[in-house]
Write a protein that holds these residues in place. Structure first.
Motif, PDB file in Angstrom:
ATOM      1  N   GLY A   1      -4.438 -11.395 -38.745  1.00 56.45           N
ATOM      2  CA  GLY A   1      -5.112 -12.635 -39.145  1.00 56.45           C
ATOM      3  C   GLY A   1      -6.244 -12.369 -40.124  1.00 56.45           C
ATOM      4  N   ARG A   2      -6.578 -13.377 -40.898  1.00 55.47           N
ATOM      5  CA  ARG A   2      -7.650 -13.256 -41.877  1.00 55.47           C
ATOM      6  C   ARG A   2      -9.001 -13.175 -41.169  1.00 55.47           C
ATOM      7  NH1 ARG A   2      -8.140 -13.948 -47.194  1.00 55.47           N
ATOM      8  NH2 ARG A   2     -10.202 -14.412 -48.006  1.00 55.47           N
ATOM      9  N   GLY A   3      -9.914 -12.403 -41.755  1.00 55.70           N
ATOM     10  CA  GLY A   3     -11.270 -12.316 -41.204  1.00 55.70           C
ATOM     11  C   GLY A   3     -12.068 -13.580 -41.491  1.00 55.70           C
ATOM     12  N   GLY A   4     -13.070 -13.849 -40.690  1.00 50.37           N
ATOM     13  CA  GLY A   4     -13.893 -15.049 -40.872  1.00 50.37           C
ATOM     14  C   GLY A   4     -14.840 -14.922 -42.052  1.00 50.37           C
ATOM     15  N   ASN A   5     -15.180 -16.054 -42.645  1.00 48.59           N
ATOM     16  CA  ASN A   5     -16.195 -16.094 -43.705  1.00 48.59           C
ATOM     17  C   ASN A   5     -17.572 -16.266 -43.088  1.00 48.59           C
ATOM     18  OD1 ASN A   5     -14.167 -16.113 -45.751  1.00 48.59           O
ATOM     19  ND2 ASN A   5     -13.899 -18.312 -45.462  1.00 48.59           N
ATOM     20  N   VAL A   6     -18.605 -15.834 -43.796  1.00 47.30           N
ATOM     21  CA  VAL A   6     -19.987 -16.154 -43.414  1.00 47.30           C
ATOM     22  C   VAL A   6     -20.411 -17.349 -44.259  1.00 47.30           C
ATOM     23  CG1 VAL A   6     -22.366 -15.342 -43.279  1.00 47.30           C
ATOM     24  CG2 VAL A   6     -20.484 -13.756 -42.821  1.00 47.30           C
TER      25      VAL A   6
ATOM     26  N   LYS B   1     -28.919  -9.681 -40.164  1.00 47.51           N
ATOM     27  CA  LYS B   1     -27.545  -9.267 -40.445  1.00 47.51           C
ATOM     28  C   LYS B   1     -26.581 -10.198 -39.733  1.00 47.51           C
ATOM     29  CE  LYS B   1     -24.526  -5.210 -40.528  1.00 47.51           C
ATOM     30  NZ  LYS B   1     -24.407  -3.779 -40.219  1.00 47.51           N
ATOM     31  N   PHE B   2     -25.655 -10.780 -40.491  1.00 42.10           N
ATOM     32  CA  PHE B   2     -24.686 -11.713 -39.932  1.00 42.10           C
ATOM     33  C   PHE B   2     -23.286 -11.209 -40.263  1.00 42.10           C
ATOM     34  CE2 PHE B   2     -28.583 -13.971 -40.503  1.00 42.10           C
ATOM     35  CZ  PHE B   2     -28.678 -14.772 -39.372  1.00 42.10           C
ATOM     36  N   VAL B   3     -22.477 -11.000 -39.226  1.00 44.89           N
ATOM     37  CA  VAL B   3     -21.131 -10.462 -39.404  1.00 44.89           C
ATOM     38  C   VAL B   3     -20.137 -11.417 -38.754  1.00 44.89           C
ATOM     39  CG1 VAL B   3     -19.609  -8.483 -39.026  1.00 44.89           C
ATOM     40  CG2 VAL B   3     -22.075  -8.113 -39.295  1.00 44.89           C
ATOM     41  N   ALA B   4     -19.171 -11.885 -39.534  1.00 46.88           N
ATOM     42  CA  ALA B   4     -18.124 -12.738 -38.977  1.00 46.88           C
ATOM     43  C   ALA B   4     -17.109 -11.876 -38.232  1.00 46.88           C
ATOM     44  CB  ALA B   4     -17.444 -13.528 -40.097  1.00 46.88           C
ATOM     45  N   ASP B   5     -16.337 -12.495 -37.337  1.00 45.05           N
ATOM     46  CA  ASP B   5     -15.344 -11.762 -36.552  1.00 45.05           C
ATOM     47  C   ASP B   5     -14.146 -11.366 -37.407  1.00 45.05           C
ATOM     48  OD1 ASP B   5     -16.826 -11.952 -34.224  1.00 45.05           O
ATOM     49  OD2 ASP B   5     -15.892 -13.850 -33.614  1.00 45.05           O
ATOM     50  N   SER B   6     -13.470 -10.326 -36.960  1.00 40.53           N
ATOM     51  CA  SER B   6     -12.209  -9.934 -37.591  1.00 40.53           C
ATOM     52  C   SER B   6     -11.089 -10.827 -37.079  1.00 40.53           C
ATOM     53  CB  SER B   6     -11.879  -8.477 -37.258  1.00 40.53           C
ATOM     54  OG  SER B   6     -12.880  -7.615 -37.755  1.00 40.53           O
TER      55      SER B   6
ATOM     56  N   ASN C   1      -5.005  -8.983 -34.340  1.00 36.66           N
ATOM     57  CA  ASN C   1      -3.924  -8.108 -34.790  1.00 36.66           C
ATOM     58  C   ASN C   1      -2.591  -8.841 -34.782  1.00 36.66           C
ATOM     59  OD1 ASN C   1      -5.679  -5.943 -35.052  1.00 36.66           O
ATOM     60  ND2 ASN C   1      -5.317  -5.218 -32.960  1.00 36.66           N
ATOM     61  N   GLY C   2      -1.681  -8.390 -35.648  1.00 29.70           N
ATOM     62  CA  GLY C   2      -0.322  -8.916 -35.604  1.00 29.70           C
ATOM     63  C   GLY C   2       0.371  -8.469 -34.334  1.00 29.70           C
ATOM     64  N   GLN C   3       1.443  -9.166 -33.964  1.00 28.96           N
ATOM     65  CA  GLN C   3       2.182  -8.841 -32.741  1.00 28.96           C
ATOM     66  C   GLN C   3       3.641  -8.555 -33.084  1.00 28.96           C
ATOM     67  OE1 GLN C   3       0.582  -8.659 -29.722  1.00 28.96           O
ATOM     68  NE2 GLN C   3      -1.301  -9.098 -30.848  1.00 28.96           N
ATOM     69  N   SER C   4       4.361  -8.073 -32.098  1.00 29.31           N
ATOM     70  CA  SER C   4       5.797  -7.861 -32.295  1.00 29.31           C
ATOM     71  C   SER C   4       6.498  -9.212 -32.404  1.00 29.31           C
ATOM     72  CB  SER C   4       6.367  -7.046 -31.132  1.00 29.31           C
ATOM     73  OG  SER C   4       6.102  -7.701 -29.901  1.00 29.31           O
ATOM     74  N   SER C   5       7.791  -9.178 -32.656  1.00 28.73           N
ATOM     75  CA  SER C   5       8.591 -10.400 -32.841  1.00 28.73           C
ATOM     76  C   SER C   5       8.081 -11.223 -34.023  1.00 28.73           C
ATOM     77  CB  SER C   5       8.597 -11.258 -31.562  1.00 28.73           C
ATOM     78  OG  SER C   5       9.110 -10.519 -30.477  1.00 28.73           O
ATOM     79  N   ASN C   6       7.539 -10.541 -35.024  1.00 23.30           N
ATOM     80  CA  ASN C   6       7.053 -11.205 -36.251  1.00 23.30           C
ATOM     81  C   ASN C   6       5.972 -12.250 -35.990  1.00 23.30           C
ATOM     82  OD1 ASN C   6       8.626  -9.991 -38.426  1.00 23.30           O
ATOM     83  ND2 ASN C   6      10.395 -10.879 -37.398  1.00 23.30           N
ATOM     84  N   MET C   7       5.206 -12.062 -34.961  1.00 22.94           N
ATOM     85  CA  MET C   7       4.124 -13.005 -34.654  1.00 22.94           C
ATOM     86  C   MET C   7       2.854 -12.560 -35.384  1.00 22.94           C
ATOM     87  SD  MET C   7       4.569 -14.184 -30.694  1.00 22.94           S
ATOM     88  CE  MET C   7       4.419 -12.559 -29.982  1.00 22.94           C
ATOM     89  N   HIS C   8       2.307 -13.454 -36.173  1.00 18.96           N
ATOM     90  CA  HIS C   8       1.097 -13.154 -36.933  1.00 18.96           C
ATOM     91  C   HIS C   8      -0.135 -13.323 -36.049  1.00 18.96           C
ATOM     92  CE1 HIS C   8       3.669 -12.856 -40.246  1.00 18.96           C
ATOM     93  NE2 HIS C   8       3.644 -14.108 -40.678  1.00 18.96           N
ATOM     94  N   GLY C   9      -1.172 -12.534 -36.346  1.00 13.82           N
ATOM     95  CA  GLY C   9      -2.427 -12.665 -35.616  1.00 13.82           C
ATOM     96  C   GLY C   9      -3.198 -13.908 -36.051  1.00 13.82           C
ATOM     97  N   LYS C  10      -4.013 -14.388 -35.165  1.00 10.00           N
ATOM     98  CA  LYS C  10      -4.820 -15.595 -35.453  1.00 10.00           C
ATOM     99  C   LYS C  10      -5.990 -15.246 -36.386  1.00 10.00           C
ATOM    100  CE  LYS C  10      -7.465 -19.223 -33.107  1.00 10.00           C
ATOM    101  NZ  LYS C  10      -8.026 -19.685 -31.819  1.00 10.00           N
ATOM    102  N   GLY C  11      -6.227 -16.119 -37.358  1.00  8.85           N
ATOM    103  CA  GLY C  11      -7.385 -15.929 -38.223  1.00  8.85           C
ATOM    104  C   GLY C  11      -8.681 -16.174 -37.464  1.00  8.85           C
TER     105      GLY C  11
END
Length: 405
Positions: free
Chosen positions: A21-26, A45-50, A53-63
């Motif tokens: 999944g895409r990382g978050g914007n600040v 210091k401000f850090v957005a979440d990552s 991760n992608g999963q098996s069965s072609n499942m994309h990770g959540k942004g």
């Protein structure tokens, strides 16, 4: 994710790793309930979440969700390195993306080709952007009270609004601007700011001049308060010219703003005699003058009504353009090579640096893919032209490689 489909009766399931999944914007967002930038003294210091991760069965990770950082209305955002203005946040809920999240890495299912049916490698996520910013607060006031210290600005503000500024008989009692809402009749109100006393040299920063002057930039009408009694031994006309000179030297456009003269302390001896002389002078200067007394409230309703009328008549000034930037479309250099102090060859370039950040070097196929792209970009030949020898170090981002012919 690097995975393969394994199911009964599906002997050749093939790669099935999903993308990350895409990382978050600040994101800076204007919140009218926030009044100062004080919180940024303690958290810088401000850090957005990552992304997930992608999963098996072609499942994309959540942004990842964007990280929203609340700032007060009137926040000016500058890039610390270049000084360039990134944004000017004035409206409620206005947003500004100041840090972009990186895209998620691609799973191994994305690298299937007609000749490469079962890739085992997957990309890492793209690093998000980083930057250092300077935040500067300029008050959003409609009308600003300016004048020398101790001319009665705070007393006027406390008389015409519910604001409770500190008032005392010494200079520089007010060390920070104070806002108050002036209510006339129903639906007729405006924000009035008590700008701390200005002195000669304020435009150069003398006496915290820059800290005070920047808050006048957004005001549309200026009320220039003069101590008409001359009780401190200063001539009100000299004060008038000195303050206006400071405003003009700081920002030429401030001199063009509508300005009303408030002749304060009319309740003191000698004020009436001084008023006649100063009123005649201000008429020549083209300014309206109002005799007022912060102590008794005399003349203040008329002054506030006139300020409100000027606000309604105010025509927004065109934005000043200091410099016109011309951008020319040029093909971006693929990479550059330089020698570091320790003799290493440093390869820099947007594409090659992103490639190194996203390659999984623990995977043999990933390393081979990197080598192919390395040669395709012509880095090998370019390094040889620069005189690289076998065994020399090549550095890209935080990765080091040993060069082999």
């Amino acid at each position: 994710m690097s995975s393969f489909r394994r199911e009964k009766f599906v002997p050749k399931g093939g790669p099935s790793g999903g993308d990350g999944g895409r990382g978050g914007n600040v994101v800076l967002i204007v919140d009218p309930n926030v009044n100062t930038l004080m919180d940024f003294r303690y958290k810088r210091k401000f850090v957005a979440d990552s992304g997930a991760n992608g999963q098996s069965s072609n499942m994309h990770g959540k942004g990842a969700e964007d990280l929203l950082v609340k700032v007060p209305p009137g926040t000016l955002v500058k890039d610390e390195l270049t000084g360039e203005i990134v944004g000017d946040l004035t409206r409620e809920n206005q947003q500004l993306i100041v840090g972009n999240g990186g895209r998620g890495g691609r799973g191994n299912a994305r690298f299937v080709t007609s000749v490469h049916r079962a890739p085992t490698f997957a990309e890492k996520g793209e690093p998000g952007s980083e930057r250092s910013l300077l935040l500067e607060l300029k008050l959003l006031a409609d009308v600003g009270l300016v004048g020398y210290p101790s001319v009665g600005k705070s007393s006027i503000l406390s008389r015409v609004s519910a604001a409770k500024p500190e008032i005392a008989a010494y200079h520089f009692t007010t060390l920070t601007p104070v806002l108050g809402v002036v209510s006339l009749e129903e639906g007729s109100n405006f924000v009035l700011a008590d700008i701390p006393g200005l002195i000669e040299g304020a435009h150069e920063g003398v006496g915290l001049g820059h800290d005070f002057l920047r808050h006048i930039e957004r005001t549309r009408v200026i009320i220039h308060v003069l101590d008409i009694s001359g009780i401190e031994g200063r001539d009100p006309i000299e004060d008038y010219h000195k303050i206006n000179a400071e405003l003009k030297l700081y920002n030429e456009r401030l001199a063009q703003r509508p300005q009303l003269i408030a002749a304060n302390k009319m309740d003191l001896p000698d004020s009436q005699a001084n008023f006649s002389r100063i009123a005649a002078y201000m008429k020549q200067e083209g300014h309206e003058i109002y005799p007022v007394s912060a102590a008794t409230g005399e003349g203040l309703p008329e002054l506030m009504r006139r300020a409100f009328k000027l606000l309604q008549e105010y025509v927004e000034e065109p934005e000043a353009v200091d410099e016109v930037k011309v951008y020319e479309a040029k093909p971006e250099a693929g990479f550059t090579i330089r020698r570091d102090d320790d003799g290493a060859y440093v390869v820099e370039g947007k594409d090659i640096e992103k490639l190194v950040a996203m390659i999984n070097f623990e995977n043999d196929e990933g390393v081979r893919r990197f080598q192919l792209i390395w040669r395709r970009l012509g880095i090998d030949e370019a390094l040889k032209e620069r005189g690289i020898q076998e065994g020399d170090t090549v550095r890209i981002r935080d990765m080091e490689f040993e060069f082999r012919l």
